[in-house]
Write a protein that holds these residues in place. Structure first.
Motif, PDB file in Angstrom:
ATOM      1  N   ALA B  33      -0.651 -14.696   4.729  1.00  0.00           N
ATOM      2  CA  ALA B  33      -1.068 -13.244   5.023  1.00  0.00           C
ATOM      3  C   ALA B  33      -0.086 -12.682   5.629  1.00  0.00           C
ATOM      4  CB  ALA B  33      -2.298 -13.376   5.711  1.00  0.00           C
ATOM      5  N   THR B  34       0.659 -13.121   6.528  1.00  0.00           N
ATOM      6  CA  THR B  34       1.869 -12.500   7.597  1.00  0.00           C
ATOM      7  C   THR B  34       2.782 -12.016   6.696  1.00  0.00           C
ATOM      8  OG1 THR B  34       1.038 -14.101   9.443  1.00  0.00           O
ATOM      9  CG2 THR B  34       3.017 -12.851   9.501  1.00  0.00           C
ATOM     10  N   VAL B  35       3.428 -12.835   5.810  1.00  0.00           N
ATOM     11  CA  VAL B  35       4.503 -12.729   4.901  1.00  0.00           C
ATOM     12  C   VAL B  35       4.014 -11.442   4.066  1.00  0.00           C
ATOM     13  CG1 VAL B  35       5.898 -13.543   2.873  1.00  0.00           C
ATOM     14  CG2 VAL B  35       5.442 -15.084   5.137  1.00  0.00           C
ATOM     15  N   TRP B  36       2.937 -11.568   3.331  1.00  0.00           N
ATOM     16  CA  TRP B  36       2.553 -10.424   2.678  1.00  0.00           C
ATOM     17  C   TRP B  36       2.481  -9.140   3.333  1.00  0.00           C
ATOM     18  CZ3 TRP B  36       2.741  -9.378  -2.135  1.00  0.00           C
ATOM     19  CH2 TRP B  36       2.095  -8.261  -2.789  1.00  0.00           C
ATOM     20  N   GLY B  37       1.703  -9.258   4.522  1.00  0.00           N
ATOM     21  CA  GLY B  37       1.604  -7.969   4.902  1.00  0.00           C
ATOM     22  C   GLY B  37       3.128  -7.329   5.388  1.00  0.00           C
ATOM     23  N   ILE B  38       3.976  -8.093   5.902  1.00  0.00           N
ATOM     24  CA  ILE B  38       5.374  -7.776   6.091  1.00  0.00           C
ATOM     25  C   ILE B  38       5.851  -7.154   4.768  1.00  0.00           C
ATOM     26  CG2 ILE B  38       7.591  -8.302   6.869  1.00  0.00           C
ATOM     27  CD1 ILE B  38       6.212 -10.171   8.732  1.00  0.00           C
ATOM     28  N   LEU B  39       5.874  -7.888   3.730  1.00  0.00           N
ATOM     29  CA  LEU B  39       6.389  -7.409   2.443  1.00  0.00           C
ATOM     30  C   LEU B  39       5.832  -6.056   2.051  1.00  0.00           C
ATOM     31  CD1 LEU B  39       6.478 -10.616   0.161  1.00  0.00           C
ATOM     32  CD2 LEU B  39       8.452  -9.398   1.280  1.00  0.00           C
ATOM     33  N   ARG B  40       4.604  -5.729   2.139  1.00  0.00           N
ATOM     34  CA  ARG B  40       3.918  -4.615   1.937  1.00  0.00           C
ATOM     35  C   ARG B  40       4.243  -3.333   2.776  1.00  0.00           C
ATOM     36  NH1 ARG B  40       1.789  -1.849  -1.775  1.00  0.00           N
ATOM     37  NH2 ARG B  40      -0.033  -1.143  -0.815  1.00  0.00           N
ATOM     38  N   PHE B  41       4.428  -3.712   4.091  1.00  0.00           N
ATOM     39  CA  PHE B  41       4.411  -2.590   5.044  1.00  0.00           C
ATOM     40  C   PHE B  41       6.015  -2.552   5.608  1.00  0.00           C
ATOM     41  CE2 PHE B  41      -0.215  -3.748   5.254  1.00  0.00           C
ATOM     42  CZ  PHE B  41      -0.550  -2.530   4.509  1.00  0.00           C
ATOM     43  N   GLY B  42       6.605  -3.596   5.692  1.00  0.00           N
ATOM     44  CA  GLY B  42       8.183  -3.476   5.823  1.00  0.00           C
ATOM     45  C   GLY B  42       8.373  -3.824   7.214  1.00  0.00           C
ATOM     46  N   GLY B 181      -2.376  -8.060   8.516  1.00  0.00           N
ATOM     47  CA  GLY B 181      -2.921  -9.164   7.749  1.00  0.00           C
ATOM     48  C   GLY B 181      -4.013  -9.156   7.031  1.00  0.00           C
ATOM     49  N   GLU B 182      -4.876  -8.285   6.906  1.00  0.00           N
ATOM     50  CA  GLU B 182      -6.253  -8.348   6.186  1.00  0.00           C
ATOM     51  C   GLU B 182      -6.298  -8.065   4.830  1.00  0.00           C
ATOM     52  OE1 GLU B 182      -9.001  -5.542   8.158  1.00  0.00           O
ATOM     53  OE2 GLU B 182      -8.123  -4.077   6.903  1.00  0.00           O
ATOM     54  N   ILE B 183      -5.194  -7.463   4.279  1.00  0.00           N
ATOM     55  CA  ILE B 183      -5.171  -6.792   2.901  1.00  0.00           C
ATOM     56  C   ILE B 183      -5.361  -7.774   1.760  1.00  0.00           C
ATOM     57  CG2 ILE B 183      -4.152  -4.642   3.654  1.00  0.00           C
ATOM     58  CD1 ILE B 183      -1.552  -5.784   2.604  1.00  0.00           C
ATOM     59  N   SER B 184      -4.692  -9.007   1.661  1.00  0.00           N
ATOM     60  CA  SER B 184      -4.770  -9.674   0.535  1.00  0.00           C
ATOM     61  C   SER B 184      -5.734 -10.949   0.815  1.00  0.00           C
ATOM     62  CB  SER B 184      -3.347 -10.296   0.408  1.00  0.00           C
ATOM     63  OG  SER B 184      -3.485 -11.376  -0.638  1.00  0.00           O
ATOM     64  N   ALA B 185      -6.951 -10.816   0.067  1.00  0.00           N
ATOM     65  CA  ALA B 185      -7.941 -11.974   0.249  1.00  0.00           C
ATOM     66  C   ALA B 185      -7.320 -13.192  -0.331  1.00  0.00           C
ATOM     67  CB  ALA B 185      -9.051 -11.462  -0.718  1.00  0.00           C
ATOM     68  N   ILE B 186      -6.292 -13.269  -1.258  1.00  0.00           N
ATOM     69  CA  ILE B 186      -5.891 -14.315  -1.927  1.00  0.00           C
ATOM     70  C   ILE B 186      -4.932 -15.186  -0.754  1.00  0.00           C
ATOM     71  CG2 ILE B 186      -4.060 -15.324  -3.470  1.00  0.00           C
ATOM     72  CD1 ILE B 186      -6.849 -14.619  -5.135  1.00  0.00           C
ATOM     73  N   CYS B 187      -4.303 -14.370  -0.080  1.00  0.00           N
ATOM     74  CA  CYS B 187      -3.288 -15.005   0.878  1.00  0.00           C
ATOM     75  C   CYS B 187      -4.287 -15.707   1.818  1.00  0.00           C
ATOM     76  CB  CYS B 187      -2.165 -13.923   1.517  1.00  0.00           C
ATOM     77  SG  CYS B 187      -1.189 -13.328   0.551  1.00  0.00           S
ATOM     78  N   LEU B 188      -5.328 -14.897   2.565  1.00  0.00           N
ATOM     79  CA  LEU B 188      -6.068 -15.419   3.466  1.00  0.00           C
ATOM     80  C   LEU B 188      -6.889 -16.606   3.021  1.00  0.00           C
ATOM     81  CD1 LEU B 188      -7.363 -11.914   4.640  1.00  0.00           C
ATOM     82  CD2 LEU B 188      -6.094 -13.554   6.073  1.00  0.00           C
ATOM     83  N   GLY B 233     -16.704  -5.785  -3.527  1.00  0.00           N
ATOM     84  CA  GLY B 233     -15.648  -4.851  -2.576  1.00  0.00           C
ATOM     85  C   GLY B 233     -16.351  -4.891  -1.111  1.00  0.00           C
ATOM     86  N   GLU B 234     -17.297  -5.119  -0.911  1.00  0.00           N
ATOM     87  CA  GLU B 234     -17.845  -5.099   0.608  1.00  0.00           C
ATOM     88  C   GLU B 234     -17.235  -6.554   1.204  1.00  0.00           C
ATOM     89  OE1 GLU B 234     -19.426  -3.600   2.847  1.00  0.00           O
ATOM     90  OE2 GLU B 234     -19.945  -1.698   1.943  1.00  0.00           O
ATOM     91  N   VAL B 235     -17.329  -7.802   0.356  1.00  0.00           N
ATOM     92  CA  VAL B 235     -17.237  -8.925   0.748  1.00  0.00           C
ATOM     93  C   VAL B 235     -15.395  -8.859   0.946  1.00  0.00           C
ATOM     94  CG1 VAL B 235     -16.595 -11.515   0.185  1.00  0.00           C
ATOM     95  CG2 VAL B 235     -19.083 -10.272  -0.518  1.00  0.00           C
ATOM     96  N   LEU B 236     -14.665  -8.311   0.034  1.00  0.00           N
ATOM     97  CA  LEU B 236     -13.143  -8.347   0.421  1.00  0.00           C
ATOM     98  C   LEU B 236     -12.447  -7.240   1.174  1.00  0.00           C
ATOM     99  CD1 LEU B 236     -12.205  -8.953  -3.532  1.00  0.00           C
ATOM    100  CD2 LEU B 236     -12.302 -10.653  -1.717  1.00  0.00           C
ATOM    101  N   GLY B 237     -13.519  -6.623   1.380  1.00  0.00           N
ATOM    102  CA  GLY B 237     -12.863  -5.317   2.209  1.00  0.00           C
ATOM    103  C   GLY B 237     -13.327  -5.350   3.728  1.00  0.00           C
ATOM    104  N   GLY B 238     -12.667  -4.739   4.489  1.00  0.00           N
ATOM    105  CA  GLY B 238     -13.165  -4.498   5.898  1.00  0.00           C
ATOM    106  C   GLY B 238     -12.860  -5.786   6.834  1.00  0.00           C
ATOM    107  N   GLY B 239     -11.883  -6.580   6.305  1.00  0.00           N
ATOM    108  CA  GLY B 239     -11.405  -7.573   7.261  1.00  0.00           C
ATOM    109  C   GLY B 239     -12.412  -8.748   7.226  1.00  0.00           C
ATOM    110  N   LEU B 240     -13.201  -8.844   6.384  1.00  0.00           N
ATOM    111  CA  LEU B 240     -14.472  -9.965   6.263  1.00  0.00           C
ATOM    112  C   LEU B 240     -13.904 -11.121   6.056  1.00  0.00           C
ATOM    113  CD1 LEU B 240     -17.512 -10.477   6.568  1.00  0.00           C
ATOM    114  CD2 LEU B 240     -17.924 -10.031   4.200  1.00  0.00           C
ATOM    115  N   ILE B 241     -13.366 -11.239   5.040  1.00  0.00           N
ATOM    116  CA  ILE B 241     -12.414 -12.463   4.776  1.00  0.00           C
ATOM    117  C   ILE B 241     -11.709 -13.115   6.070  1.00  0.00           C
ATOM    118  CG2 ILE B 241     -10.975 -13.922   3.254  1.00  0.00           C
ATOM    119  CD1 ILE B 241     -13.361 -13.136   1.780  1.00  0.00           C
ATOM    120  N   PHE B 242     -11.014 -12.220   6.622  1.00  0.00           N
ATOM    121  CA  PHE B 242     -10.195 -12.490   7.972  1.00  0.00           C
ATOM    122  C   PHE B 242     -10.892 -13.195   8.949  1.00  0.00           C
ATOM    123  CE2 PHE B 242      -5.920 -11.074  10.135  1.00  0.00           C
ATOM    124  CZ  PHE B 242      -5.935 -12.427  10.664  1.00  0.00           C
TER     125      PHE B 242
END
Lengths: 442, 313
Positions: B33-42, B181-188, B233-242
């Motif tokens: 999740a960290t790596v993906w977040g950094i790749l996405r947001f720089g 860190g919350e954006i990719s459900a797969i990574c989490l 959408g509700e399950v995957l969004g809003g940091g629920l998985i994280f």
């Protein structure tokens, strides 16, 4: 396969000594017999300094209902009756005997007997005279166990061959080498309890022993064998009873009240020897294992021989050990000297070059719950520790801390390396004192 | 023979597991999740995470120096707290925000209450909520200079609330706006599987959390109860998985009793449902977990398991 809930899987380390056949250790010049080798009242010496004693002679008499005889394992002369150091660190009144190396035995020693020709009272008297106690570690006098209030209520005699402690292989060797005597011993016990079924319980890491016993008792209608999952503490009395019968007992219930008798393999073999071969309990099987030994071994040791002698007999140490344990690593007692006699409660002598506890990094409890998942009694050890450390007896009792069997599973799994079990061992006594003083205050 | 033997009470052997090994596993589980977040947001996002971690470690060291206690950073729990807090920051937040957040999380929430395992609230979450209240403008800005598509500023929950559909693929693989860190459900979920396989987390809490949440919104979802897009959408969004796998499972602030874990999971699901359906704030998961943290002692008090052989007595 039979098992209980929770528990832990320590490294078995049984391969170290598993294939070493039992060897008989020759006795040295001086043997020491503590009068307290069992649970209950101390035995009373019935010989005097200067007396000559025979092999198999009672030298300490059972004193009281729960007590056991102490026998001389050699013939010779009583040279002293004095306090000697025993495992556990106390000094206990002991009889010291100078071995004359003649091994003159008492009358009738070694005579074959048919247990069917004996009455129940005779069998129990033989067991008592032979000084037999539970050889699994707790050392409860066996003749007391064999005389419950109502023998007809007993429907299971469980022979504990779980040997769930790591490193230990003495019961395994006995099951392989003394299968006949084991079955004979169980038959003697079953004679006392007409409605009972005998079950010999073995963990599945000792499959060959299980197969051998199953074959040996295939033609005996009231004896079965049970294969249990290899898990610690599978051989705990309450865990074993649950695994085989599904009955659950707590600390205030005797196994006999649940219709069960549980005895260790070596105990049952000893009953077989005493009843069928007129050979009282003069020895026990001890595993010497651990990385500090030159050679690991399973030894047949006469009581009274010192630990130092059996270590030398086995071949001594490769490196001086940093830690030695009498018994298994989960529940055994640490020892600080080899100048102690082998007694009925010494089941193994482990020697480690490195003390596994010496570099433990204790941290705060992180509340991970591993102790809860490990506890075979369903307790919450970390909360009990808090209550124990703050001396909050009421909370400790409320948490059912008094049910703890001090098996060590919680301490074993704790990532924070908390000394859980030591506190609970202490609380066993402290709570009793607390309840007594509370009663007095009323 | 002159033997010097160690004497300690039994047991004489211990499992290899240790506190720092557990914390290290949590850190490893958060790497995807960290790596993906950094790749996405720089780079900015990378520095935000680093600042959060370093601030957490320094805060704990400083605290220990001041109160003259041995330094406890070796157990790595402060790294975990800093990392989780960093991953809960919006990508473009100024660096002082994670620094202050970590300081608050470590010193106020954790160390003042006795340090590791003694905190009654999840330190990272408390730090995040402290930041949300204190620096609302920074904390609610999810725009990122790295992504220039149309939906940059609207998080999936806002889209769902307005009755539109969300792109589930983007939510799974992490092409949505949100915290680092919350954006990719797969990574989490990869990290969660790692923790479950290594038996670091008990899956009862996260699974019951998600299941009870889904059941709740299906019952009270006002006509959307069969809309798969809405529910996923509700399950995957809003940091629920994280939240479910990495924060609700925090040892110190979740019940230790087996039944307690079950009740706690259900409580989280129901509260999140209430907050999401009837509340205004988008921050339901963080607050739900913090509120539930406070109920843990109560839950534990009536879920102490029955001792073996004491059943029915």
């Amino acid at each position: 396969m039979y098992t209980f809930k929770h528990g832990v899987h320590p490294d078995e380390c049984k391969e170290l000594a598993k294939d070493k056949p039992i060897r008989v250790v020759s006795a040295g010049k001086t043997l020491v017999f503590p009068m307290q080798q069992h649970i209950g009242a101390k035995a009373k010496p019935c010989v005097k300094v200067g007396d000559n004693v025979l092999m198999g002679q009672i030298i300490g008499e059972a004193d009281g209902i729960i007590s056991a005889n102490v026998l001389s394992s050699v013939s010779g002369k009583v040279t002293a009756i004095e306090e000697r150091l025993v495992v556990g660190g106390q000094k206990v009144e002991s009889i010291v005997i100078e071995n004359d190396e003649k091994y003159d035995a008492i009358k009738g020693f070694g005579v074959e007997r048919d247990f069917n020709s004996l009455s129940n009272e005779e069998i129990i008297r033989i067991v008592k005279d032979a000084g037999i106690v539970g050889l699994g570690g707790a050392s409860f006098p066996t003749h007391v166990k064999l005389s419950p209030k109502d023998p007809n209520k007993i429907d299971y005699i469980l022979v504990n061959g779980a040997e769930c402690e790591p490193y230990l292989t003495s019961d395994y060797r006995l099951m392989i080498e003394e299968t006949e005597t084991l079955v004979k011993g169980l038959q003697c016990m079953l004679k006392l309890f007409p409605r009972a079924k005998g079950v010999i319980c073995v963990e599945d890491n000792k499959r060959d022993a299980y197969d051998k016993i199953t074959k040996a008792c295939s033609s005996i209608s009231n004896i079965e064998t049970a294969l249990m999952k290899t898990k610690y503490p599978q051989g705990g009395e309450r865990q074993l009873i649950f695994a085989i019968t599904g009955r659950k007992i707590n600390v205030s219930v005797l196994p006999a009240d649940a219709g069960c008798l549980v005895d260790n393999v070596d105990t049952v073999v000893s009953i077989g020897n005493a009843v069928c071969k007129s050979t009282p309990l003069l020895r026990r099987i001890i595993t010497l294992s651990g990385d500090a030994y030159n050679e690991t071994a399973n030894l047949n040791v006469r009581f009274g021989i010192s630990y130092k002698e059996i270590v030398d007999f086995a071949g001594g140490f490769k490196v001086n050990p940093e830690k030695m344990v009498s018994g298994g690593p989960m529940m055994g007692l640490p020892i600080f000297s080899l100048d102690m006699p082998v007694s009925k409660n010494s089941s193994a002598l482990l020697a480690f070059t490195k003390d596994p506890l010496s570099n433990q990094n204790e941290t705060n409890c992180i509340n991970c719950g591993r102790c809860v998942s490990a506890c075979p009694i369903n307790l919450v050890p970390t909360r009990m520790l808090k209550a124990a450390k703050t001396g909050n007896f009421e909370e400790y009792i409320k948490l059912n801390g008094t049910e703890c069997i001090t098996c060590g599973s919680c301490s074993f799994v704790c990532p924070a390396k908390k000394p859980l079990t030591p506190y609970f061992s202490y609380m066993k006594f402290a709570v009793r004192g607390y309840l007594n003083s509370k009663k007095e205050a009323k | 023979m002159d033997l010097k033997l160690n004497v300690q009470s039994s047991p004489h052997v211990r499992d290899r597991i240790s506190t720092s090994a557990i914390m290290l596993d949590v850190i490893i589980a958060l790497i995807p999740a960290t790596v993906w977040g950094i790749l996405r947001f720089g780079v900015h996002a990378a520095i935000v995470v680093a600042v959060a971690v370093i601030s957490a470690v320094l805060s704990e060291t400083l605290f220990n120096i001041i109160v003259k206690k041995p330094n406890t950073i070796g157990d790595l729990s402060c790294v975990v707290t800093g990392l989780i807090l960093g991953l809960n920051m919006p990508p473009e937040v100024p660096f002082f925000v994670p620094a202050v957040g970590s300081f608050f999380a470590i010193v106020i929430v954790k160390m003042l209450f006795g340090g590791l395992g003694q905190n009654f609230m999840n330190p990272a979450l408390a730090g995040r909520c402290f930041c949300i209240i204190s620096f609302a403008g920074f904390m609610n800005n999810f725009t990122s200079r790295m992504s220039v598509d149309a939906y940059t500023s609207a998080t999936p929950l806002i889209i769902l609330k307005s009755g539109n559909e969300v792109n589930l693929f983007d939510m799974l693989f992490g092409y949505i706006p949100g915290t680092i860190g919350e954006i990719s459900a797969i990574c989490l979920l990869l990290g969660a599987i790692y923790l479950a396989v290594k038996k670091i987390i008990d899956l009862r809490i996260p699974i019951l959390y998600i299941v009870s949440f889904v059941i709740f919104i299906m019952i009270f979802g006002q006509g959307k109860s069969t809309n798969i897009n809405y529910i996923l959408g509700e399950v995957l969004g809003g940091g629920l998985i994280f939240g479910a796998f990495f924060m609700a499972t925090d040892y110190a602030t979740s019940p230790i009793t087996p039944l307690g874990k079950v009740l706690y999971g259900i409580l989280l699901g129901v509260l999140t449902g209430i907050f999401r359906l009837f509340g205004k704030s988008g921050e339901s998961v963080s607050y739900v977990i913090l509120i539930s943290n406070l109920l843990v002692p109560l839950i534990e008090s009536f879920t102490i398991p029955t001792a073996f052989g004491k059943e029915g007595k």
